[in-house]
Design an enzyme around this catalytic site. Sequence first.
Site, PDB file in Angstrom:
ATOM      1  CG  ASP A  69      -0.225  -0.199   2.524  1.00 48.55           C
ATOM      2  OD1 ASP A  69       0.899   0.333   2.678  1.00 48.55           O
ATOM      3  OD2 ASP A  69      -0.766  -0.880   3.390  1.00 48.55           O
ATOM      4  CG  ASP A 128       1.441   3.998   4.369  1.00 44.39           C
ATOM      5  OD1 ASP A 128       0.247   3.844   4.659  1.00 44.39           O
ATOM      6  OD2 ASP A 128       2.260   3.056   4.271  1.00 44.39           O
ATOM      7  CG  ASP A 179       8.475   1.551  12.638  1.00 43.64           C
ATOM      8  OD1 ASP A 179       8.775   2.199  11.607  1.00 43.64           O
ATOM      9  OD2 ASP A 179       7.758   0.534  12.596  1.00 43.64           O
TER      10      ASP A 179
HETATM   11  P1  ATP Z   1       3.622  -2.459   4.935  1.00 44.18           P
HETATM   12  O1  ATP Z   1       2.494  -1.528   4.583  1.00 44.18           O
HETATM   13  O2  ATP Z   1       4.343  -3.011   3.775  1.00 44.18           O
HETATM   14  O3  ATP Z   1       3.230  -3.479   5.929  1.00 44.18           O
HETATM   15  P2  ATP Z   1       4.724  -0.085   6.086  1.00 44.18           P
HETATM   16  O4  ATP Z   1       6.107   0.261   6.524  1.00 44.18           O
HETATM   17  O5  ATP Z   1       4.127   0.782   5.038  1.00 44.18           O
HETATM   18  O6  ATP Z   1       4.735  -1.592   5.684  1.00 44.18           O
HETATM   19  P3  ATP Z   1       2.462   0.669   7.672  1.00 44.18           P
HETATM   20  O7  ATP Z   1       1.879  -0.058   8.819  1.00 44.18           O
HETATM   21  O8  ATP Z   1       1.670   0.816   6.438  1.00 44.18           O
HETATM   22  O9  ATP Z   1       3.833  -0.056   7.385  1.00 44.18           O
HETATM   23  O10 ATP Z   1       2.901   2.086   8.220  1.00 44.18           O
HETATM   24  C1  ATP Z   1       3.393   3.121   7.373  1.00 44.18           C
HETATM   25  C2  ATP Z   1       4.544   3.840   8.026  1.00 44.18           C
HETATM   26  O11 ATP Z   1       4.085   4.464   9.232  1.00 44.18           O
HETATM   27  C3  ATP Z   1       5.702   2.957   8.473  1.00 44.18           C
HETATM   28  O12 ATP Z   1       6.601   2.734   7.437  1.00 44.18           O
HETATM   29  C4  ATP Z   1       6.312   3.790   9.581  1.00 44.18           C
HETATM   30  O13 ATP Z   1       7.097   4.830   9.059  1.00 44.18           O
HETATM   31  C5  ATP Z   1       5.092   4.402  10.224  1.00 44.18           C
HETATM   32  N1  ATP Z   1       4.594   3.575  11.343  1.00 44.18           N
HETATM   33  C6  ATP Z   1       3.602   2.669  11.320  1.00 44.18           C
HETATM   34  N2  ATP Z   1       3.394   2.125  12.531  1.00 44.18           N
HETATM   35  C7  ATP Z   1       4.266   2.723  13.353  1.00 44.18           C
HETATM   36  C8  ATP Z   1       4.556   2.617  14.757  1.00 44.18           C
HETATM   37  N3  ATP Z   1       3.880   1.778  15.530  1.00 44.18           N
HETATM   38  N4  ATP Z   1       5.537   3.413  15.258  1.00 44.18           N
HETATM   39  C9  ATP Z   1       6.213   4.281  14.483  1.00 44.18           C
HETATM   40  N5  ATP Z   1       5.990   4.427  13.184  1.00 44.18           N
HETATM   41  C10 ATP Z   1       5.036   3.665  12.603  1.00 44.18           C
HETATM   42 MG    MG Z   2       2.173   0.714   4.324  1.00 41.35          MG
END
Ligand code: ATP
Ligand code: MG
Length: 432
Positions: free
Chosen positions: A54, A56, A133
Amino acid sequence: MEPVTLSRDEHQVSRANISKNALKVLYRLHEGGFASYLVGGGVRDLLLGRSPKDFDIATDASPEQVKGLFDNCRLIGRRFRLAHVIFGRDIIEVATFRAAHTEGDGGVVGDTGRIVRDNVFGGTLADDAIRRDLTINALYYNIADFSVVDFFGGVEDLAARKIKFIGSAAERITEDPVRSLRAVRFAAKLDFNLDGDVTEAIAEHSSSLADIPPARLFEEVLKLLQSGHGTESFEQLREHDLLQYLFPLTAARLQHNDEYLARLIGIALRNTDSRIQNDQPVTPAFIYAVMLWADIVEASARHEERGMPPVPAVFAAADEVVPGQLAATALPRRFSMPMREIWALQPRLYKTRGKRAMRLLGNPRFRAAYDFLCLRSEAGEELESYCQAWEKMQELPEGQELLLSAKSRARQSRTQRRPRNGQRSSDKKSAS
Ligand code: ATP
Ligand code: MG
């Protein structure tokens, strides 16, 4: 904090690989005069040459200002307020730069150091980056000039295949223990290694996962086990002793070397991973049915000894066992109901003859229950002859017809009960 900026020709993030919808949102924010960056998995995965799950987006527009720019926008999340821009099934998540909690109301940190609310807006890009994170999750693609901005050496860590927290791993996990789950999830998904102090920090600071709302942990379970890397994720969870917070009953049994259960789970996760690879549907009902199966067997045997017939005994067992699971992770009813039906159909599948047996093929849950039966057989239970019998019956013309009617009934009941929210998290970044 001086970031490294890679210009367009120094990296391989290309608009051709960003979804149309994400680009629409990026450009609309930019044209509205706001900062507009792709961030998180979208940038990380594109830099790795993978296709993102996805997209963001991060901006200095407040959630209300984002809402003002898009008709198809909904604000969600209390602890971490976000804008969702909705394009049918595709949701683009837009997060506003946060500022330090000293800069205004809306930030709350609990006694234990856990971030309870993080809604002080008005931050800078650097403020936003430092709240994320992992170093590899804090890379930004700027739609204004197509550059990639890296504050914490994320590009280097991608090359070194390193899972590294921004700042102290111990502090970041204390702020939000779900980050432990995220660290092992990305290690599993990307086949990366945990950096030096991360393993120790996970071991020392994850116990407050027990205080995280079950609904948020359910979302994490989906990402861990139903994103195509369930096998590796499960291994990581076990290795780092994190399974107990997600599946306490299962973890206890595996701790006591329940080899049958370990095999059952191993096969089920491999099947799930390959189904996802082949774009076949998967459901948490099945995974949860597997995780809790040994407890169901034990409890229903107890009820049967006291004279209860097999099917009611399974339902009674479920009433005993399921609450222990729900205290750890939620499981919405649209999944817990079919999970119970998968279990309750097991004893009925031991009768493979007669009209009644034939009629079972018309049960909307037959196919999942049959898969479950064969899974048990593969894990070592003596059920092979039943599996074969059911396989033959499904091939009969009469069987085919019943299966078709079961499918359309299942579809009907799905559309009637379609959840408004799908499986999306509504509060993903929040600590609670
Ligand atoms: P994927 O969507 O492939 O699982 P992602 O890194 O995009 O991985 P998401 O859960 O969509 O993960 O979150 C988007 C972004 O928001 C992360 O890359 C991170 O920068 C931030 N993020 C999400 N959850 C947290 C958290 N609990 N603490 C700090 N930052 C976070
Ligand atoms: Mg994501």
